[in-house]
Design a protein around this motif. Sequence first.
Motif, PDB file in Angstrom:
ATOM      1  N   GLU A 170       0.865  -1.184   0.000  1.00 35.57           N
ATOM      2  CA  GLU A 170       0.000   0.000   0.000  1.00 35.57           C
ATOM      3  C   GLU A 170       0.900   1.231   0.000  1.00 35.57           C
ATOM      4  OE1 GLU A 170      -3.118   0.394   2.886  1.00 35.57           O
ATOM      5  OE2 GLU A 170      -3.413  -1.770   3.037  1.00 35.57           O
ATOM      6  N   TYR A 171       0.564   2.206  -0.874  1.00 35.06           N
ATOM      7  CA  TYR A 171       1.282   3.480  -0.874  1.00 35.06           C
ATOM      8  C   TYR A 171       0.434   4.506  -1.618  1.00 35.06           C
ATOM      9  CZ  TYR A 171       2.743   3.485  -5.819  1.00 35.06           C
ATOM     10  OH  TYR A 171       2.768   3.528  -7.179  1.00 35.06           O
ATOM     11  N   ALA A 172       0.902   5.763  -1.650  1.00 33.62           N
ATOM     12  CA  ALA A 172       0.188   6.826  -2.373  1.00 33.62           C
ATOM     13  C   ALA A 172      -1.280   6.861  -1.958  1.00 33.62           C
ATOM     14  CB  ALA A 172       0.331   6.640  -3.881  1.00 33.62           C
ATOM     15  N   HIS A 173      -1.525   7.029  -0.678  1.00 33.54           N
ATOM     16  CA  HIS A 173      -2.894   6.994  -0.140  1.00 33.54           C
ATOM     17  C   HIS A 173      -3.782   7.992  -0.864  1.00 33.54           C
ATOM     18  CE1 HIS A 173      -5.798   6.990   3.434  1.00 33.54           C
ATOM     19  NE2 HIS A 173      -5.749   5.761   2.958  1.00 33.54           N
ATOM     20  N   SER A 174      -4.812   7.480  -1.546  1.00 32.95           N
ATOM     21  CA  SER A 174      -5.632   8.288  -2.449  1.00 32.95           C
ATOM     22  C   SER A 174      -6.932   8.747  -1.820  1.00 32.95           C
ATOM     23  CB  SER A 174      -5.926   7.487  -3.723  1.00 32.95           C
ATOM     24  OG  SER A 174      -4.729   7.069  -4.330  1.00 32.95           O
ATOM     25  N   MET A 175      -7.028   8.705  -0.504  1.00 31.11           N
ATOM     26  CA  MET A 175      -8.259   9.117   0.175  1.00 31.11           C
ATOM     27  C   MET A 175      -8.538  10.597  -0.094  1.00 31.11           C
ATOM     28  SD  MET A 175      -9.297   8.615   4.177  1.00 31.11           S
ATOM     29  CE  MET A 175      -7.941   9.552   4.858  1.00 31.11           C
ATOM     30  N   GLY A 176      -9.702  10.880  -0.669  1.00 31.38           N
ATOM     31  CA  GLY A 176     -10.060  12.268  -0.945  1.00 31.38           C
ATOM     32  C   GLY A 176      -9.121  12.886  -1.962  1.00 31.38           C
ATOM     33  N   PRO A 197      -9.501  21.237   5.388  1.00 35.09           N
ATOM     34  CA  PRO A 197      -8.585  20.088   5.374  1.00 35.09           C
ATOM     35  C   PRO A 197      -9.055  18.998   4.413  1.00 35.09           C
ATOM     36  CG  PRO A 197      -9.060  20.761   7.627  1.00 35.09           C
ATOM     37  CD  PRO A 197     -10.026  21.502   6.733  1.00 35.09           C
ATOM     38  N   THR A 198      -8.088  18.295   3.849  1.00 29.02           N
ATOM     39  CA  THR A 198      -8.401  17.112   3.049  1.00 29.02           C
ATOM     40  C   THR A 198      -8.598  15.922   3.981  1.00 29.02           C
ATOM     41  OG1 THR A 198      -6.086  16.458   2.813  1.00 29.02           O
ATOM     42  CG2 THR A 198      -6.976  17.997   1.161  1.00 29.02           C
ATOM     43  N   ASP A 199      -9.069  14.811   3.424  1.00 31.46           N
ATOM     44  CA  ASP A 199      -9.227  13.593   4.222  1.00 31.46           C
ATOM     45  C   ASP A 199      -7.902  13.177   4.858  1.00 31.46           C
ATOM     46  OD1 ASP A 199     -11.942  13.068   3.989  1.00 31.46           O
ATOM     47  OD2 ASP A 199     -11.718  12.045   2.082  1.00 31.46           O
ATOM     48  N   ASN A 200      -6.822  13.249   4.097  1.00 34.58           N
ATOM     49  CA  ASN A 200      -5.528  12.856   4.645  1.00 34.58           C
ATOM     50  C   ASN A 200      -5.047  13.824   5.718  1.00 34.58           C
ATOM     51  OD1 ASN A 200      -4.743  10.373   3.315  1.00 34.58           O
ATOM     52  ND2 ASN A 200      -4.646  11.541   1.418  1.00 34.58           N
ATOM     53  N   ASP A 201      -5.394  15.110   5.601  1.00 30.99           N
ATOM     54  CA  ASP A 201      -5.078  16.067   6.667  1.00 30.99           C
ATOM     55  C   ASP A 201      -5.769  15.674   7.970  1.00 30.99           C
ATOM     56  OD1 ASP A 201      -3.560  17.741   5.005  1.00 30.99           O
ATOM     57  OD2 ASP A 201      -5.319  18.912   4.420  1.00 30.99           O
TER      58      ASP A 201
END
Length: 459
Positions: free
Chosen positions: A50-56, A303-307
């Motif tokens: 898993e990498y480059a988390h694409s949430m939001g 904020p974004t989801d990752n934030d």
Amino acid sequence: QKRPVHYESRNRWDGPDISRYDIISDMYSSFERLEYLFNTDTTRPVIICEYAHSMGNGLGNFRKYWDLYNDFPRFQGGFTWDWVDQGLRSKDENGREYWNIINHLDGANVNDGLINPDRIAQPEMHELKKVYQYFNVRNINVNTGIVTIANDHDFIDASTIYLKWNLLENGKSIANGTVDKLSIAPHSRQLLKIPFDRKLVKHGNEYFMNISFHLKAATLWADKDFEVGAEQLAFDLPATLPPGTPKEDLPALVVTEGNNSLSIKGQGFEVLFDKKAGALSQLVYDGKNILSQPILPYLWRVPTDNDEGGGDRGYATRWRKAGLDKPVIQPVSLTAENIGNNRTEVTLQNKIVTKEGDILHRAIYLVKGNGTIEITNCFNVPENLPPLARVGVRMALPKELNAIEWYGKGPFESYDDRKESAFVGRYAGKVEEQHFGHVMPQENGNKTDTRWLQVTSSA
């Protein structure tokens, strides 16, 4: 055993140990961690599970991973997490549809795909496609049209592909053409000269060469003429006028200063500064104020989801803890200096009070007799504050100004760490069209490398 096994198999997903199967696996690895995995055991390949988390709104710095993968064959890639948001379409008590967010425990972590639940591609998909593309262009001397085309496929040659080129001057197309035959074997390159007229290139303008690759015929997965790759190359020419350009002949300005305000008037316009607010408060052209609010420093964005992820260590939590979402702006000073009779420089100084320290802000407005205003902003930020969400000022305009045109990266959104797929050009659209509807409302629609922006009203 007949097949190689890829399995992370660690006591903790972020623990120090290395998976013991045929392929070294890991997830969300820093580049330091990847270096450790790569060098600790040189007998096995590395695949990131898993990498480059694409949430939001995500996928920043995606190119950095693939520069690494392409340079070292034992890095065999990874699995972008993940493909599609997992959301259910529901209705509220009024019958309006919305995405029902299933998992609230870690902030929409079921919505971490590259496409929405209804399969609408998110803007980040453009960057993934660009980084993944198999036909790539290297600039040898684009000023004369010389480039190298690389075919990075393992088994497929370039016989099914044709090339299109487009010469841009200040963002507008001035010449274009097609190269129908490319003779490039897998993992090979071809030197190519783009046949454009060099006399079209004139000093003082900005030029780009856009190159794209397209399918000659339909396939099982795409239509005829589908774009499978693209690149933009900048000409190595100055985009400014040469020395000796005549100075502007500007009309005179009238400056009036009161106890709480400063007015600068010119032909058909007036600029008003509010000393109590520490801001440019009104911008009047032809008798109409085009500002809905004063122009003030602004250090916040949604904020974004990752934030929002990461608990107390997450960016959004640290921003709110520092009070960056609700700062207090305290005016310090406002001074004005006339430069001749047709230029006035106004310097505003403000103190932005947060819970973890004060940020000093200085804004310099150079007002010219033709109605243009050059703005320079400087921020002095204490070291103990977290990395800022945004640095700049906020300008609010009347809602009837609903159309934009810009010269910069586009046509879709771009960010400093996700802009390779967005090409410089002139683009236009409605303001509302710049918004993308993620399952979780968040920051979106940003533009980068913008030379100019025009906001107008449309019928």
